[in-house]
Design a protein around this motif. Structure first.
Motif, PDB file in Angstrom:
ATOM      1  N   LEU A  78      77.794 -20.042 -76.385  1.00  0.00           N
ATOM      2  CA  LEU A  78      77.334 -19.258 -75.337  1.00  0.00           C
ATOM      3  C   LEU A  78      75.886 -18.778 -75.375  1.00  0.00           C
ATOM      4  N   GLY A  79      75.623 -18.390 -76.680  1.00  0.00           N
ATOM      5  CA  GLY A  79      74.191 -17.873 -76.900  1.00  0.00           C
ATOM      6  C   GLY A  79      73.330 -19.114 -76.764  1.00  0.00           C
ATOM      7  N   ASN A  90      72.847 -19.739 -72.984  1.00  0.00           N
ATOM      8  CA  ASN A  90      71.884 -18.871 -72.401  1.00  0.00           C
ATOM      9  C   ASN A  90      70.567 -19.222 -72.716  1.00  0.00           C
ATOM     10  N   ASP A  91      70.169 -19.440 -73.954  1.00  0.00           N
ATOM     11  CA  ASP A  91      68.642 -19.937 -74.249  1.00  0.00           C
ATOM     12  C   ASP A  91      68.323 -21.008 -73.621  1.00  0.00           C
ATOM     13  N   ARG A 120      69.263 -22.041 -70.613  1.00  0.00           N
ATOM     14  CA  ARG A 120      69.009 -21.603 -69.137  1.00  0.00           C
ATOM     15  C   ARG A 120      67.960 -21.043 -69.011  1.00  0.00           C
ATOM     16  N   LYS A 121      67.582 -20.074 -70.035  1.00  0.00           N
ATOM     17  CA  LYS A 121      66.358 -19.127 -69.900  1.00  0.00           C
ATOM     18  C   LYS A 121      65.000 -20.066 -69.879  1.00  0.00           C
ATOM     19  N   VAL A 162      67.947 -18.787 -65.006  1.00  0.00           N
ATOM     20  CA  VAL A 162      68.792 -17.637 -65.608  1.00  0.00           C
ATOM     21  C   VAL A 162      69.865 -17.340 -64.489  1.00  0.00           C
ATOM     22  N   ARG A 214      73.856 -13.073 -64.693  1.00  0.00           N
ATOM     23  CA  ARG A 214      74.522 -11.956 -65.888  1.00  0.00           C
ATOM     24  C   ARG A 214      74.481 -13.243 -66.981  1.00  0.00           C
ATOM     25  N   GLU A 215      74.532 -12.638 -68.214  1.00  0.00           N
ATOM     26  CA  GLU A 215      74.454 -13.495 -69.349  1.00  0.00           C
ATOM     27  C   GLU A 215      75.571 -14.085 -69.372  1.00  0.00           C
ATOM     28  N   LEU A 216      75.797 -15.281 -69.864  1.00  0.00           N
ATOM     29  CA  LEU A 216      77.050 -16.128 -70.215  1.00  0.00           C
ATOM     30  C   LEU A 216      77.721 -15.280 -71.175  1.00  0.00           C
ATOM     31  N   SER A 217      79.168 -15.098 -71.030  1.00  0.00           N
ATOM     32  CA  SER A 217      79.931 -14.256 -72.196  1.00  0.00           C
ATOM     33  C   SER A 217      81.247 -14.843 -72.217  1.00  0.00           C
TER      34      SER A 217
END
Length: 102
Positions: free
Chosen positions: A74-75, A78-79, A81-82, A87, A90-93
């Motif tokens: 997931l991290g 997120n990177d 997507r950014k 983005v 909310r951050e993916l969790s």
């Protein structure tokens, strides 16, 4: 290529009426059914490919002993997507969020 026919399909009158109720302007019931069949074919092929890739990944993990945790994956997503400039709010969790970007 010569056109072919799909088999005739008997359905409850309620199902036919429901299908006719959602037809778009100028759309025929035949076109609606053809579109639905195409989407279902695409979905099933995509699902089969996804499962094949997942099983191959599992086999590779078993052979190499290298496994990745959900947090790591997931991290990384997120990177990605950014860096793409898309983005999520909310951050993916560990939870599933559905966002629609236009």
């Amino acid at each position: 290529m010569k056109a072919a026919s799909l088999p005739s399909l008997r359905v409850d009158p309620e199902l036919r009426a429901a299908a006719e109720d959602v037809l778009e302007e100028g759309e025929t019931l035949s076109a609606f059914v053809e579109s639905a069949v195409k989407r279902q074919i695409n979905f099933r092929r995509t699902r089969a490919e996804f499962i094949t890739r997942g099983l191959a990944s599992l086999e590779e993990a078993k052979q190499t002993g290298i496994y990745y945790g959900a947090g790591e994956v997931l991290g990384e997503l997120n990177d990605m997507r950014k860096s793409a400039g898309k983005v999520a709010p909310r951050e993916l969790s560990g939870q599933v969020y559905r966002t629609v970007e236009k």
